[in-house]
Design an enzyme around this catalytic site. Structure first.
Site, PDB file in Angstrom:
ATOM      1  N   SER A  75       9.496  17.913  -4.471  1.00  0.00           N
ATOM      2  CA  SER A  75       8.294  17.978  -3.639  1.00  0.00           C
ATOM      3  C   SER A  75       8.722  17.862  -2.186  1.00  0.00           C
ATOM      4  O   SER A  75       9.845  17.424  -1.894  1.00  0.00           O
ATOM      5  CB  SER A  75       7.362  16.808  -4.002  1.00  0.00           C
ATOM      6  OG  SER A  75       6.355  16.609  -3.030  1.00  0.00           O
TER       7      SER A  75
ATOM      8  N   TYR B 121       6.245   7.679  -5.694  1.00  0.00           N
ATOM      9  CA  TYR B 121       6.333   9.132  -5.824  1.00  0.00           C
ATOM     10  C   TYR B 121       7.544   9.660  -5.062  1.00  0.00           C
ATOM     11  O   TYR B 121       8.314  10.477  -5.584  1.00  0.00           O
ATOM     12  CB  TYR B 121       5.059   9.776  -5.292  1.00  0.00           C
ATOM     13  CG  TYR B 121       4.965  11.264  -5.522  1.00  0.00           C
ATOM     14  CD1 TYR B 121       4.738  11.770  -6.793  1.00  0.00           C
ATOM     15  CD2 TYR B 121       5.084  12.164  -4.462  1.00  0.00           C
ATOM     16  CE1 TYR B 121       4.639  13.132  -7.022  1.00  0.00           C
ATOM     17  CE2 TYR B 121       4.985  13.526  -4.669  1.00  0.00           C
ATOM     18  CZ  TYR B 121       4.760  14.006  -5.952  1.00  0.00           C
ATOM     19  OH  TYR B 121       4.675  15.368  -6.163  1.00  0.00           O
TER      20      TYR B 121
ATOM     21  N   ALA C 287      10.234   7.999  -4.323  1.00  0.00           N
ATOM     22  CA  ALA C 287      11.442   7.562  -5.042  1.00  0.00           C
ATOM     23  C   ALA C 287      11.768   8.531  -6.172  1.00  0.00           C
ATOM     24  O   ALA C 287      12.932   8.908  -6.368  1.00  0.00           O
ATOM     25  CB  ALA C 287      11.244   6.148  -5.584  1.00  0.00           C
TER      26      ALA C 287
END
Length: 255
Positions: free
Chosen positions: A148, A161, A163
């Protein structure tokens, strides 16, 4: 003689195929001749995806394989890969797409359950499928892993998220180094705001979508189909010298 499609006789695994990017990629690859092994945690969503996948070489779906399980659990992943190899013979490409989108949470408010949910699905699930698939992949195979934009830059309220998505990039680049000499490539996509059912902005409603779109120079959210096009490219021979690359797909997002 009719020319074969680019992914004819290729066995392709897609996790998280029940919706969004995974669904769009499954549909696209089916039109290119691929034989699919698709998974999701929700059976109804997976069946819907299958119904939209119409391999040109076959009138029915006998050549496709579906399985419903949680990628965050090791044994179902191992069993799935063994079943794919038993039914379809090998694994040519893997698209690790299964993931959980984040909730905006201060770090002090994060529960063990929330940590486990995101890390187990986003990171451990990708590891589980990758580890199980490697022994069954010939030279010329590929992994495409889903990170992402939050795997490239931090976000307040998105510590877990981030991490998981940072971890995917580090893991994938290491696998690329490990497997490159065997002719197996590993690349990563880093989508931005994509119009999927579980995108936080989409879930929050039109005003949230408008705010997200305003952060993108293209002026809109991306579509799952636009991400699928990049995934297919990374599996193809056209990307044959790409290994360990992170491809950002965000329409010119203001990071």
């Amino acid at each position: 003689m009719t020319a074969s499609l680019p992914f004819t006789n290729k066995i392709i695994i897609i996790t998280g195929a029940g919706s969004g990017i995974g669904k769009a990629t499954a549909i696209k690859l089916s039109t290119l001749g691929a034989t699919l092994a698709i998974t999701d945690i929700t059976s109804s969503s997976l069946e819907k995806t299958l119904s939209l996948c119409t391999p040109p070489a076959f009138e029915k779906h006998e050549k496709h394989f579906t399985s419903v399980f949680d990628v965050g659990k090791t044994e179902p992943c191992n069993e799935f890969i063994l079943n794919v190899v038993e039914k379809l013979g090998r694994v040519d490409h893997v698209f690790n797409c299964a993931g959980v989108n984040p909730t905006d949470l201060a770090t002090a408010e994060i529960t063990d359950e929330y940590w486990d949910k995101l890390i187990n699905t986003n990171l451990k699930g990708l590891f589980n499928i990758t580890r199980a698939a490697i022994p069954h992949m010939p030279s010329g195979s590929t992994f495409v892993n889903t990170s992402s934009i939050k795997g490239l830059g931090p976000g307040s309220g998105f510590a877990v998220y981030c991490a998981s998505k940072y971890g995917i990039i580090g893991f994938s680049k290491s696998v690329a180094l490990e497997l490159g000499s065997k002719g197996i490539r590993t690349n990563i996509i880093a989508p931005g705001y994509i119009d999927t059912p579980t995108n936080a902005s989409v879930v929050a409603g039109p005003e949230s979508v408008a705010r997200a779109a305003a952060m993108v120079s293209s002026g809109r959210l991306g579509t799952p189909e636009e991400v699928a096009d990049v995934v297919v490219f990374l599996m193809s021979e056209e990307s044959r010298y790409m290994n360990g690359s992170v491809v950002e797909i965000h329409g010119g997002m203001k990071l």
